[in-house]
Design an enzyme around this catalytic site. Structure first.
Site, PDB file in Angstrom:
ATOM      1  N   LYS A  36       0.621  -0.943   0.163  1.00  0.00           N
ATOM      2  CA  LYS A  36       0.121  -0.028   0.012  1.00  0.00           C
ATOM      3  C   LYS A  36       0.783   0.943  -0.280  1.00  0.00           C
ATOM      4  CE  LYS A  36      -3.692  -2.002   2.114  1.00  0.00           C
ATOM      5  NZ  LYS A  36      -4.617  -3.087   3.563  1.00  0.00           N
ATOM      6  N   GLN A  86      -4.291  -1.033   9.436  1.00  0.00           N
ATOM      7  CA  GLN A  86      -4.237  -2.658   9.250  1.00  0.00           C
ATOM      8  C   GLN A  86      -5.230  -3.435   9.774  1.00  0.00           C
ATOM      9  OE1 GLN A  86      -3.307  -3.418   5.938  1.00  0.00           O
ATOM     10  NE2 GLN A  86      -4.102  -5.165   6.234  1.00  0.00           N
ATOM     11  N   ASP A  92     -11.553   2.871   3.313  1.00  0.00           N
ATOM     12  CA  ASP A  92     -11.815   1.469   3.089  1.00  0.00           C
ATOM     13  C   ASP A  92     -13.336   1.502   3.193  1.00  0.00           C
ATOM     14  OD1 ASP A  92      -9.328  -0.162   3.238  1.00  0.00           O
ATOM     15  OD2 ASP A  92      -9.214  -0.325   5.489  1.00  0.00           O
TER      16      ASP A  92
END
Ligand code: NAD
Length: 301
Positions: free
Chosen positions: A54, A98, A121
């Site tokens: 990422k 995460q 997200d």
């Protein structure tokens, strides 16, 4: 007839080039770049490799990137305070925590603490609600479903009036992609059926699908005879079925299989995504897309 392959690796390159150009343009006109923070708690090897990818992608497209690594013993209250700090940081447009988090931390509490306008997200209940309402309400579609829809559209597959069958009802893939495909608008407007472990006759539903989206996590679940000839098959499943030595690096790597019997399905479908190299590369790409969107919403452009 052999199906056309929808290659996520190629679509990713195209979208990342588009994002890079747009970031450069915004920087020139507004003096700002999208800011993304990735918060990693502990040292889970899979999480480290996802976060590394990422970060690498964020740098590639010209974002400001903060990698915030925290000890596995961090107190829940300290993690909440850290999120609050980034919620208030004007230079940050996207906050990514995460998962999974260590057991002593309530994941739901952490995700719900993220400012919904920085939740790139798309997992915050506010963004889940916005997705359900559809249209202009949608700010951050969750990344894997957004990638799936993008692949279908870029492959030129007609979605309006199509019979879409989604296998799986998870909160991160099945439910959101089903919801997205039934909305009125381009790249959607389909008739959607969701099948799952409670479904009586999986095969009968799959056989009707013009677009079959499979996210079950069961290798080879979808048999070739369940596939409608000429249909579009999106295989989201990523299943480790063994190990092999990489020809490139000489290191051990996982052998990955999807949820669809690919070798047989490619002879029946009109379009199909491979595993690996299909849906997988799209998820991080759409995370970048959402972070760019977040800055654009803020700038009102
Ligand atoms: P999940 O385990 O949360 O959900 C799986 C769903 O499939 C469940 O709703 C279940 O009802 C359904 N299901 C399972 N077995 C079934 C069966 N035999 N018949 C009918 N329905 C069945 O999984 P998930 O998080 O949605 O992920 C699904 C798959 O997609 C996994 O292989 C995962 O690794 C993969 N995945 C890939 C990406 C990506 O490529 N970027 C992202 C997310 C998930």
């Amino acid at each position: 007839m052999t199906a056309t392959l929808i290659k996520g690796t190629e679509i990713r390159e195209k979208i990342l080039e588009e994002i890079t150009a747009e970031v450069a343009d915004i920087k020139e006109k507004h003096g700002k770049v999208p800011g993304l923070v990735t918060i990693l708690v502990g040292e889970n090897p899979a999480s480290i490799s996802y976060v590394t990818l990422k970060i690498k992608t964020a740098h590639r497209v010209g974002f400001k990137e903060i990698q915030d690594n925290q000890s596995p013993d961090i107190a829940e209250s300290d993690l909440l305070a850290l999120i609050e700090k980034y919620n208030n940081d004007e230079s940050i447009n996207g906050i990514l925590v995460q998962l999974p988090l260590p057991k002593h931390i309530d994941e739901k509490k952490i995700l719900n603490a993220i400012d919904p306008d920085k939740d790139v997200d798309g997992f915050h209940p506010v963004n889940v609600g916005r997705l359900m309402i559809g249209g202009n309400e949608v700010k951050f579609p969750p990344c894997t479903p957004a990638g799936i829809q993008e692949m279908i559209v870029r492959a030129g597959v007609e979605t309006k009036g199509a019979e879409v069958v989604v296998v799986g009802r998870s909160n991160i893939v099945g439910k959101p992609i089903a919801n997205m495909m039934l909305q009125k608008g381009p790249g959607a407007n389909a008739t959607v059926t969701v099948v799952h472990t409670g479904t009586k006759d999986l095969a009968a539903h799959c056989k009707r699908a013009d677009i079959l989206i499979v996210a079950a996590g069961v290798p080879g679940l979808v048999k070739p005879e369940w596939i409608k000839p000429g249909s579009c098959v999106i295989d989201v499943g990523v299943n480790r079925v063994g190990e092999k030595i990489s020809e490139k690096t000489g290191k051990k790597i996982a052998i990955l299989r999807g949820d669809v019997d690919f070798d047989a399905a490619i002879e029946i479908a009109g379009f199909i995504t491979p595993v690996p190299g299909g849906v997988g590369p799209m998820t991080i790409t759409m995370l970048m897309q959402n972070t760019l969107k977040s800055l654009k919403y803020k700038l009102g452009i």
